[in-house]
Design a protein around this motif. Sequence first.
Motif, PDB file in Angstrom:
ATOM      1  N   GLU A   1       0.827  -1.208   0.000  1.00  0.00           N
ATOM      2  CA  GLU A   1       0.000   0.000   0.000  1.00  0.00           C
ATOM      3  C   GLU A   1       0.861   1.257   0.000  1.00  0.00           C
ATOM      4  O   GLU A   1       0.603   2.218  -0.741  1.00  0.00           O
ATOM      5  CB  GLU A   1      -0.922  -0.023   1.224  1.00  0.00           C
ATOM      6  N   LEU A   2       1.905   1.272   0.832  1.00  0.00           N
ATOM      7  CA  LEU A   2       2.771   2.443   0.900  1.00  0.00           C
ATOM      8  C   LEU A   2       3.517   2.680  -0.405  1.00  0.00           C
ATOM      9  O   LEU A   2       3.808   3.829  -0.763  1.00  0.00           O
ATOM     10  CB  LEU A   2       3.772   2.291   2.059  1.00  0.00           C
ATOM     11  N   THR A   3       3.840   1.602  -1.105  1.00  0.00           N
ATOM     12  CA  THR A   3       4.529   1.755  -2.381  1.00  0.00           C
ATOM     13  C   THR A   3       3.686   2.574  -3.351  1.00  0.00           C
ATOM     14  O   THR A   3       4.204   3.399  -4.106  1.00  0.00           O
ATOM     15  CB  THR A   3       4.844   0.371  -2.984  1.00  0.00           C
TER      16      THR A   3
ATOM     17  N   ARG B   1      11.078   4.244  -3.248  1.00  0.00           N
ATOM     18  CA  ARG B   1      12.239   4.726  -2.500  1.00  0.00           C
ATOM     19  C   ARG B   1      11.845   5.184  -1.108  1.00  0.00           C
ATOM     20  O   ARG B   1      12.478   4.801  -0.109  1.00  0.00           O
ATOM     21  CB  ARG B   1      12.910   5.880  -3.258  1.00  0.00           C
ATOM     22  N   MET B   2      10.809   6.018  -1.004  1.00  0.00           N
ATOM     23  CA  MET B   2      10.421   6.538   0.298  1.00  0.00           C
ATOM     24  C   MET B   2       9.844   5.439   1.190  1.00  0.00           C
ATOM     25  O   MET B   2       9.991   5.495   2.414  1.00  0.00           O
ATOM     26  CB  MET B   2       9.413   7.673   0.138  1.00  0.00           C
TER      27      MET B   2
ATOM     28  N   PRO C   1       7.885  -5.398  -0.604  1.00  0.00           N
ATOM     29  CA  PRO C   1       7.117  -5.097  -1.821  1.00  0.00           C
ATOM     30  C   PRO C   1       7.678  -3.902  -2.582  1.00  0.00           C
ATOM     31  O   PRO C   1       7.685  -3.889  -3.822  1.00  0.00           O
ATOM     32  CB  PRO C   1       5.710  -4.818  -1.289  1.00  0.00           C
ATOM     33  N   ALA C   2       8.141  -2.886  -1.846  1.00  0.00           N
ATOM     34  CA  ALA C   2       8.714  -1.708  -2.504  1.00  0.00           C
ATOM     35  C   ALA C   2       9.988  -2.073  -3.254  1.00  0.00           C
ATOM     36  O   ALA C   2      10.210  -1.622  -4.387  1.00  0.00           O
ATOM     37  CB  ALA C   2       9.006  -0.624  -1.461  1.00  0.00           C
TER      38      ALA C   2
ATOM     39  N   GLN D   1      13.423   7.743  -7.456  1.00  0.00           N
ATOM     40  CA  GLN D   1      12.045   7.810  -6.996  1.00  0.00           C
ATOM     41  C   GLN D   1      11.130   7.301  -8.105  1.00  0.00           C
ATOM     42  O   GLN D   1      10.500   8.059  -8.836  1.00  0.00           O
ATOM     43  CB  GLN D   1      11.668   9.246  -6.605  1.00  0.00           C
ATOM     44  N   THR D   2      11.117   5.997  -8.234  1.00  0.00           N
ATOM     45  CA  THR D   2      10.208   5.361  -9.181  1.00  0.00           C
ATOM     46  C   THR D   2       9.360   4.376  -8.411  1.00  0.00           C
ATOM     47  O   THR D   2       9.576   4.140  -7.227  1.00  0.00           O
ATOM     48  CB  THR D   2      10.970   4.597 -10.281  1.00  0.00           C
ATOM     49  N   GLY D   3       8.402   3.767  -9.087  1.00  0.00           N
ATOM     50  CA  GLY D   3       7.576   2.762  -8.442  1.00  0.00           C
ATOM     51  C   GLY D   3       6.306   3.303  -7.846  1.00  0.00           C
ATOM     52  O   GLY D   3       5.461   2.554  -7.407  1.00  0.00           O
ATOM     53  N   ARG D   4       6.133   4.685  -7.852  1.00  0.00           N
ATOM     54  CA  ARG D   4       4.862   5.228  -7.362  1.00  0.00           C
ATOM     55  C   ARG D   4       3.827   5.064  -8.459  1.00  0.00           C
ATOM     56  O   ARG D   4       4.064   5.441  -9.600  1.00  0.00           O
ATOM     57  CB  ARG D   4       5.016   6.702  -7.005  1.00  0.00           C
TER      58      ARG D   4
END
Length: 417
Positions: free
Chosen positions: A79-81, A87-88, A132-133, A201-204
């Motif tokens: 979910e956070l991803t 990255r974050m 998961p991130a 900062q990718t993956g969002r």
Amino acid sequence: MTATAQARGKPAGVLATLRATPPSARYLLGGVLINQAGAFVQPFLVLYLTQQGLSVGRAGTALAAYSAGAVLGLLLGGELTHRLGARMTIAAAMASSAVLVMLIPSFASTSRFTYLLIVVGVAGAFMQAYRPAAAALLSDVMPAEHRVMAFSMLRIAMNVGAAVGPLLAAALILVDWDLLFYVNGFTALTYALLAVALLPQTGRTDGPAGDTSGVLPGRAAYAVLARDGRFLLYLASMLLSAVMFAQFTTTLPLKVAAAGHPPALYSAALVTSSVLVILCELKVTTYVSTWVAAVAAAGGTTVMSLGIAGYAFVDVSAALVIVATVVFVSGMMVSGPTLWAHPAKAPAAVKGRYIGASQAVFGLGSAIGPVVGVFAWTQWGDGVWLLTLVVGLTSAATAAVGLRERPDGAAQVTAKL
């Protein structure tokens, strides 16, 4: 070896894949290795707490709290991803877990046991939330033709870290048991800093700032997952394969002891497993990555099932422990990277949640597996291996259907968004 060569069915070599690995992926894998080398909570928590004067029952309860937190953390990480980006998510999860892990010695007493359970449970959630991130980011930065190889490299980084960790722990324990948790916190914080400084900062998947066109609310995203029948079969395969794998670490040592063999034989099986994965998995994956995913997953899981069923014959010869382990691990090297890479094929709007769900289900199977195995062993003896064979073959069957290519690729899932 190029993508064109792979399209013709020729495997990309290990060196070619390593050359195609971008620096961001190398930083990610290096951070995973560092973090895993210091991951002492799960393997040493029970020993540590009993050393501090807690009963075995309370120590086991604390480990259960960690395991429950870990399963929830994998869902949280997915979910956070979506909401923060990969990255974050990695940085926040690792920094939070660093603080919590270093607090464990302060609560390791009978009088503070309730607080200990809370700290350990939340620490378990954050310690696993990065996975998961990391998987989503790895799938984003690696060329598509090397995605399965990338997940093989991720597995190897974790295995190398897991091999180094006990050696480091043995040295730390000689000085002070509390150092296990301080060093664990330090390695987690190191990974957090590496993520902020070196990872892109990718993956969002909620779209860029101010753009809500790609936003899919969490409830809607999980509704999409629940309607994806093939993915549900894939999740069933992951759950069952985790239950099967748990017998290698839970029931096999009981069988070895019951057959009258020394504990060193089980240690030899563990070493054999680690050495095979570290030395051979990348090379095996260069060939497997050109196979149809369903064939690789189902075929490898079937071989795993046959290998673990071979432990039923340990009474005949000690050598069969090693032979069965080689067969078991060979199957795992064939199926593992393909199974773990599969959720990364999901559309961007649900990818993180698909990855989180797959890892949480595997974690749930890893928690259930030991309970099932010990119960079956105490009730049916060697019948546990027949049960495990059935579980493994069922996992292979669900993988064969769940990973079958859709006629229009991912379009069926995308259409539901």
